[in-house]
Design a protein around this motif. Structure first.
Motif, PDB file in Angstrom:
ATOM      1  N   MET A   1       0.830  -1.203   0.000  1.00 30.86           N
ATOM      2  CA  MET A   1       0.000   0.000   0.000  1.00 30.86           C
ATOM      3  C   MET A   1       0.866   1.256   0.000  1.00 30.86           C
ATOM      4  N   LEU A   2       1.874   1.205   0.840  1.00 28.67           N
ATOM      5  CA  LEU A   2       2.777   2.348   0.970  1.00 28.67           C
ATOM      6  C   LEU A   2       3.446   2.669  -0.362  1.00 28.67           C
ATOM      7  N   SER A   3       3.927   1.637  -1.041  1.00 26.42           N
ATOM      8  CA  SER A   3       4.601   1.849  -2.324  1.00 26.42           C
ATOM      9  C   SER A   3       3.648   2.508  -3.312  1.00 26.42           C
ATOM     10  N   LYS A   4       2.401   1.999  -3.301  1.00 24.05           N
ATOM     11  CA  LYS A   4       1.405   2.511  -4.245  1.00 24.05           C
ATOM     12  C   LYS A   4       1.183   4.007  -3.983  1.00 24.05           C
ATOM     13  N   ILE A   5       0.949   4.345  -2.724  1.00 25.57           N
ATOM     14  CA  ILE A   5       0.622   5.734  -2.397  1.00 25.57           C
ATOM     15  C   ILE A   5       1.798   6.664  -2.672  1.00 25.57           C
ATOM     16  N   THR A   6       3.007   6.224  -2.286  1.00 25.79           N
ATOM     17  CA  THR A   6       4.161   7.100  -2.524  1.00 25.79           C
ATOM     18  C   THR A   6       4.366   7.317  -4.019  1.00 25.79           C
TER      19      THR A   6
END
Lengths: 330, 514
Positions: B459-464
């Motif tokens: 999720m973090l990768s997607k948002i960043t």
């Protein structure tokens, strides 16, 4: 307290010295004055100045105020007496004696934050006990601070006692173990364990205290019989956190073979059960009053046992609530 | 520290800003809460009286009661007075006020203080004299200052002038050697003592005077930049020992006279500081043990009675645990406005500009791996305990007061990543049941923990990746969403510090300074 009778006269002298220093005490404020609302406010300020803390101050002032309104207090001197009674009730005398092992060496573990005065206070305790003809062994478990072991060593040479030490930077628990073994082998009356100063916010260092404690307990059943927290009289409200956190780190089973404090106040869930068993209030020879110990006693039930009033090993007194009030207030 | 204080100010702000109009008595009432909080923070009661009176006067003078946003205005006044009290000059406080009035958020509005640190005189040596009560931390601070100067290429001589406390000389000697070995490079740190004078610890008053004179002479001959005199701790009521300090000051003429004060000191701080100042004209204060949870009100008291600037704060056991003191940042921290500048500085110590840029690029492409994440996590942790860091972020301080920010969560995450193979770190999506079982076993965690980490990392990768092309405002929004997704994953709030966003704040400061 028979243990300390012989030094009473010298203590008196020390106390006078303390009193001379306290020039702006409440005594001057109270003596010969009629009690009124304005004076009560001044008393409040004095208590706050003594670091008693806002909660405890409010409680004490409310008590004075109520008694003033009901006519029980009318003069400044009455307030002094009132406060002495309050403090004496807060610290029953049995609370203030050293816990002694029923057999074998009594182990006193000395803790506190950096710069509180642990090593000097140990020299004082040592001198006090030596004056009673007791045999004492010291354990230099402050392997962290540069020069700490040497500092304790110099005191031990001056006081004519032995010290068990390890390497600078070594494991303090290992030193504690060796010291406990030596205390048993030599049949000394007291083993006093010096520990490194640490801030109560530093978890790993606090856990190290837990370890030292359990090593001592394993080697000598019931040890440490007394865990003293050395508290700098100049400390502010943060001292409460120190008392709570050190107690937490040093919590454990109530020491076996030691009668529980006879005041019957062993409040369930109280932090002091097995944790810190007493406070050594250091540096009381300045202008600081150390009033926070009142709040600490109320909140945690940890009593003050000794006070340090000077630079030499003889400058130690057994804590006395009435003198404490006198010192704080006049 | 100062947490309760921040909380109180947040409360005051809330109380006052919720109203359309307020009366003078509203102001006074709010100030009573402030008084209690300051007392609990160990600020001397006389100092509090002065402070509160100033704030009330200012509020009335500025007709806060007629202001549309009285809460904002009063916090502005409190902030300005705090900066002043903590050491910022009146001119700085005024400039801050003007900027605040223009709508610049308070922490940004404050100009940087005059150059901090230790002055340097030419020809040398610069003489620094340390004094203070017993146990305030003089010897440790001597070592920290030596490390600080050494790093800046200034050679230091530590002179052992504490002949009262047993083994104080040995302690300083060890500390000096430690500085030399722990901080290679930079200038040299040497040690001066007179072994024949230490035989009678605590017995002779005045011997230290000669030791100091000869130390300075030796430093001059050796061409040393700065000599630091470590004097014995003493009570301010000990006339004899205070006289010794005066003799040293008279005969050696130190350029800087630092008073070392324990940040945990209570009401008495005012008495001892006053006494030292009367005898020595202290021209700088160093607050020690700031890493405790003390509210540190002594800082305000000591500053108030001496008028000398607070120069440094000691923040840990290690020899580099010393920071320059910034009144405006501290005031911001007290008010719960955070301390972004300190945070950025800390981040820059750990992550180089290139490293940050490289990572930023990876983030933008969605190429960040667990390996990068682990590196970031480690850098973050070198910056200090998480709670301490979070407290520096504006608005977070008060919200954190009871939150148990648990660094152990981070231990767990580190352990899990450490148990992954290189391949797994590069492509977490390949982690299947059997790999998960192995990782959980290897790291002493549960399988659920591992899957949670992998999901959240995804999720973090997607948002960043999405954020890379966004405006600042939508970034904030995205981070908020992430925050919701993140609940329970203690480690992530600080993730990505040192990236371009925070660096640009620092740049802004630099620009304005010019």
């Amino acid at each position: 307290m028979a243990l300390f009778k012989s030094i009473v006269s010298r203590l008196r002298k020390g106390l006078e010295k303390t009193r001379e220093v306290l020039t702006s005490g409440l005594g001057d404020l109270l003596r010969g004055r009629r009690l009124d609302e304005a004076l009560i406010q001044e008393i409040r300020t004095k208590l706050l100045q003594a670091d008693v803390g806002i909660q405890t101050t409010n409680r004490l002032v409310e008590g004075i105020s109520a008694d003033y309104k009901s006519g029980k207090l009318s003069k400044g001197e009455d307030v002094l007496e009132y406060l002495k009674r309050e403090m004496a009730a807060l610290w029953p005398s049995q609370d203030r004696s050293l816990r002694i092992a029923t057999s074998g060496p009594t182990v006193i573990m000395v803790t506190g934050v950096n710069g509180a005065g642990k090593t000097t206070s140990i020299a004082k305790l040592c001198s006090l006990l030596r004056g009673q003809g007791k045999t004492v062994l010291l354990a230099a478990c402050d392997t962290f601070r540069a020069g700490a072991v040497r500092q304790l060593e110099i005191w031990s040479e001056r006081l004519g006692v032995d010290v068990v030490k390890g390497q600078q930077g070594g494991d303090p628990a290992a030193v504690a173990f060796d010291a406990a073994s030596a205390a048993l082998a030599r049949h000394v009356d007291f083993l006093i364990v010096d520990t490194a100063g640490r801030l109560h916010t530093q978890d790993p260092l606090m856990r190290q205290l837990t370890k030292i404690r359990s090593v001592l307990a394993k080697k000598i059943p019931g040890a440490p019989h007394e865990v003293l927290l050395v508290l700098d009289a100049t400390a502010g409200q943060n001292a409460m956190r120190q008392a709570v956190e050190f107690s937490k780190a040093l919590g454990g089973e109530s020491p076996a073979g030691v009668p529980a404090p006879a005041n019957g106040k062993g409040t369930p869930g109280s932090e002091s059960a097995g944790g810190v068993t007493g406070i050594f209030l250091s540096k009381l020879d300045g202008t600081a009053k150390g009033g926070i110990v009142v709040a600490i006693k109320e909140a945690t039930d940890i009593p003050v046992k000794f006070v340090g009033v000077g630079e030499t090993p003889d400058d130690v007194e057994v804590f006395d609530p009435e003198s404490f009030v006198e010192a704080m207030f006049g | 520290m100062f947490e309760r204080l921040s909380e109180t100010f947040a409360g005051v702000y809330k109380k006052l800003s919720g109203r359309g109009s307020i009366s003078e008595s509203n102001v006074r009432e709010a100030m009573e809460d402030v008084r209690t909080a300051l007392l609990e923070a160990d600020v001397n009661h006389e100092v509090i009286d002065t402070f509160i009176q100033q704030v009330v006067d200012d509020s009335i003078g500025r007709q806060v009661t007629k202001s549309l946003e009285p809460g904002q205005e009063i916090i502005g006044i409190v902030h300005r007075r705090l900066v002043e009290l903590l050491g910022g000059s009146a001119a700085q406080a005024k400039e801050a006020a003007e900027l605040t009035a223009l709508g610049v958020p308070a922490p940004m509005a404050v100009p940087l203080a005059a150059e901090p640190g230790i002055l340097s005189v030419s020809p040398g040596p610069t003489i620094v004299m340390m004094c203070g009560l017993q146990g305030s931390g003089k010897t440790t601070t001597c070592g920290k200052l030596a490390a600080y100067l050494k790093k800046r290429g200034r050679s230091v001589m530590l002179a052992a002038a504490d002949l009262q406390r047993p083994a104080a000389v040995e302690q300083l000697q060890t500390v000096a050697a430690q500085v030399e070995s722990d901080f290679p490079g930079g200038a040299r740190v040497t040690f001066y003592s007179e072994p024949d004078k230490v035989a009678a610890y605590g017995k002779a008053v005045g011997v230290a005077v000669g030791v100091c004179q000869r130390a300075v002479e030796a430093a001059r001959k050796q061409g040393i930049d700065t000599v630091i005199l470590d004097t014995a701790g003493r009570l301010h009521v000990n006339d004899e020992l205070m006289g010794e300090l005066q003799s040293i000051a008279r005969l050696v003429q130190p350029h800087q006279r630092f008073l070392v004060v324990d940040a945990m000191t209570g009401q008495d701080a005012i008495n001892s500081a006053k006494a030292f100042h009367e005898r020595l004209e202290v021209d700088g204060i160093i607050l020690t043990k700031f890493d405790s949870d003390t509210r540190g009100g002594a800082a305000l008291s000591v500053k108030h009675v001496t008028g000398a600037p607070i120069k440094f704060i000691g923040v840990g056991e290690k020899l580099d645990a010393i920071e320059e003191f910034h009144a405006e940042r501290m005031a911001g921290r007290i008010l719960g406005m955070g301390d972004v500048v300190s945070l950025v500085e800390k981040a820059q110590e750990q992550v180089s500009q290139e490293e940050a840029e490289r990572l930023q690029e990876k983030l933008a492409k969605g190429e960040m791996t667990m390996e990068d994440f682990l590196g970031q996590l480690k850098a973050l942790r070198r910056m200090g305990p998480l709670k301490h860091l979070l407290g520096m972020i504006p608005g977070v301080g008060a919200a954190l007061k009871d939150a148990q920010v648990d660094d152990k969560q981070l231990d767990k995450i580190e352990a899990m990543i450490n148990s992954m193979t290189r391949k797994e770190r590069d492509k977490p999506e390949i982690i299947d049941n059997s790999r998960r079982r192995r990782i959980a076993k290897g790291s002493g965690t549960k399988q659920e923990d591992v899957s949670q980490l992998v999901t959240r990392f995804g999720m973090l990768s997607k948002i960043t990746k999405q954020m890379a092309g966004m405006s600042a405002a939508s970034k904030v929004k995205a981070v908020k969403q992430l925050g919701a997704a993140n609940a329970g994953m203690g480690g992530l709030p600080g993730f990505g510090k040192g990236s371009t966003r925070t660096v640009s704040v620092k740049d802004r400061f630099k620009k304005r300074k010019k």
